[in-house]
Design an enzyme around this catalytic site. Structure first.
Site: not given
Ligand code: F6P
Length: 359
Positions: A75, A112, A137, A179-180, A285
């Site tokens: 990220r 995304g 999502d 999630m989402g 998920q």
């Molecule tokens: O955008 C995809 C997602 O899985 C979301 O559903 C969730 O809120 C987020 O990424 C979780 O992010 P991370 O993997 O950084 O914890």
């Protein structure tokens, strides 16, 4: 005609990233004799710091069914892209330099919403960009579907299915947290597919009295259990009325007390003397192999991207609209979120069969 392309996967992963990259590269290999593919490590990081490797057709064989990403991902928040790194490096300039050093015809970016914003920034900086809509999502504006979504719906549905038997044995209330991020699409679909009795999504703020009333109504009707599919971004009516700033402060406070939103909702329900258990399938998920639907969608989007590259049409997202592959200008879609409309036909159908949204 020689084509030299860069590939990167950025942001949270999903199950169909490899399937999509395979579609792009196999599609291009059929359209041009000369092809060079550079894969960047861990998303934009690889582009910034010049970490890449040349890939061959072999790298794209046998990966259709493989979840995750052969390139790795990370990220890199869009809002920090214009902020120099700890050594003072200008990230945007560094990305441009890597692109020009490799003489790329185009950079294919899978990711995304946040990833798409940076893709658009690079387009504005003059690079040839194609964005491919990845996310469990399904919240990317301009495409009806994102790859990864249907597989995640299956995983979350399995989680709800798994709860059904134990819920009925014990006569308890169960919450399955889905999630989402800020959007309820995944919860809505998994909730319906898993036969949840109550679905709470961010787009339809809940009233806890309505939620407990729905549970009590089921108990009175002789139902031994109730299952709630709760989106990780579910929000109460009171909280939804707060200003952005106030809400952020409140959520930071709540985060100290509750591991996630389900724990807060469970506490409120338990105040009515109802026993609640919580299941959070979390990152499962995003795991495992892509489902058949996603494999087909990824292949279509990948092949669509290959065609766009041959047409030299850049600055676009390749999405799917009304069943047809569509090239959507990044200038039009970047920075927009696709949410669930409370008037959506799927929401209406769920309500029509008695599912409560706590509203
Ligand atoms: O955008 C995809 C997602 O899985 C979301 O559903 C969730 O809120 C987020 O990424 C979780 O992010 P991370 O993997 O950084 O914890």
């Amino acid at each position: 005609m020689m084509k030299r392309i860069g590939l990167l996967t950025s942001g949270g992963d999903c199950q169909a990233l490899n399937a999509t990259m395979r579609g792009v590269v196999k599609g291009l290999a059929n359209l041009t004799d000369e092809l060079e593919v550079y894969g960047f490590d861990d998303g934009y990081k690889g582009l910034i710091y010049g970490k890449y490797r040349m890939l061959t057709s072999k790298d794209f064989s046998g990966i259709l069914t493989q979840g995750g990403t052969i390139l790795g991902t990370s990220r890199q928040p869009f809002k920090l892209m214009r902020v120099p790194d700890e050594k003072g490096l200008d990230k945007v300039e560094a990305m441009k330099q890597t692109y020009y050093k490799l003489c790329l015809d185009c950079l294919v970016i899978l990711g995304g919403n946040g990833t798409q914003k940076t893709a658009n920034l690079l387009r504005e900086e003059g690079l040839n960009i194609i964005h491919l809509p990845k996310t469990i999502d399904n919240d990317i504006w301009g495409t009806d579907m994102t790859f990864g979504f249907q597989t995640a719906v299956n995983v979350a549905t399995d989680a709800i299915d798994g709860i059904h038997t134990t819920a009925s044995s014990h006569g308890r209330v169960f919450i399955v947290e889905v999630m989402g991020h800020k959007v309820g699409s995944l919860t809505l679909h998994a909730g319906i597919a898993g036969g949840a009795d109550i679905i709470l999504i961010p787009e339809i703020p809940y009233d806890i009295k309505k939620v407990t009333a729905a549970i009590q109504k089921r108990a009175k009707a002789g139902k031994r259990f109730t299952i709630l599919a709760v989106a990780e971004g579910a929000i109460s009516k009171e909280d939804a009325k707060l200003s952005k700033k106030k809400l952020k402060e409140l959520q930071a406070e709540k985060a100290k007390k509750y591991p996630s939103v389900s724990y807060e909702i469970a506490e409120k329900i338990e105040k009515q003397g109802i026993e609640v258990r919580i299941t959070v399938p979390g990152h499962t998920q995003r795991g495992g192999s892509p489902c058949a639907y996603d494999r087909v969608l990824s292949t279509r989007i990948g092949a669509g991207a290959a065609e766009a590259i041959m047409d030299e049409e850049y600055g676009i997202m390749v999405g799917i609209v009304n069943g047809k592959i569509k090239r959507v200008p990044l200038a039009e879609c970047a920075g927009k979120l696709k949410t669930v409309s409370p008037k959506d036909q799927t929401v209406k159908a769920a309500k029509a069969i008695g599912i409560s949204f706590g509203d």
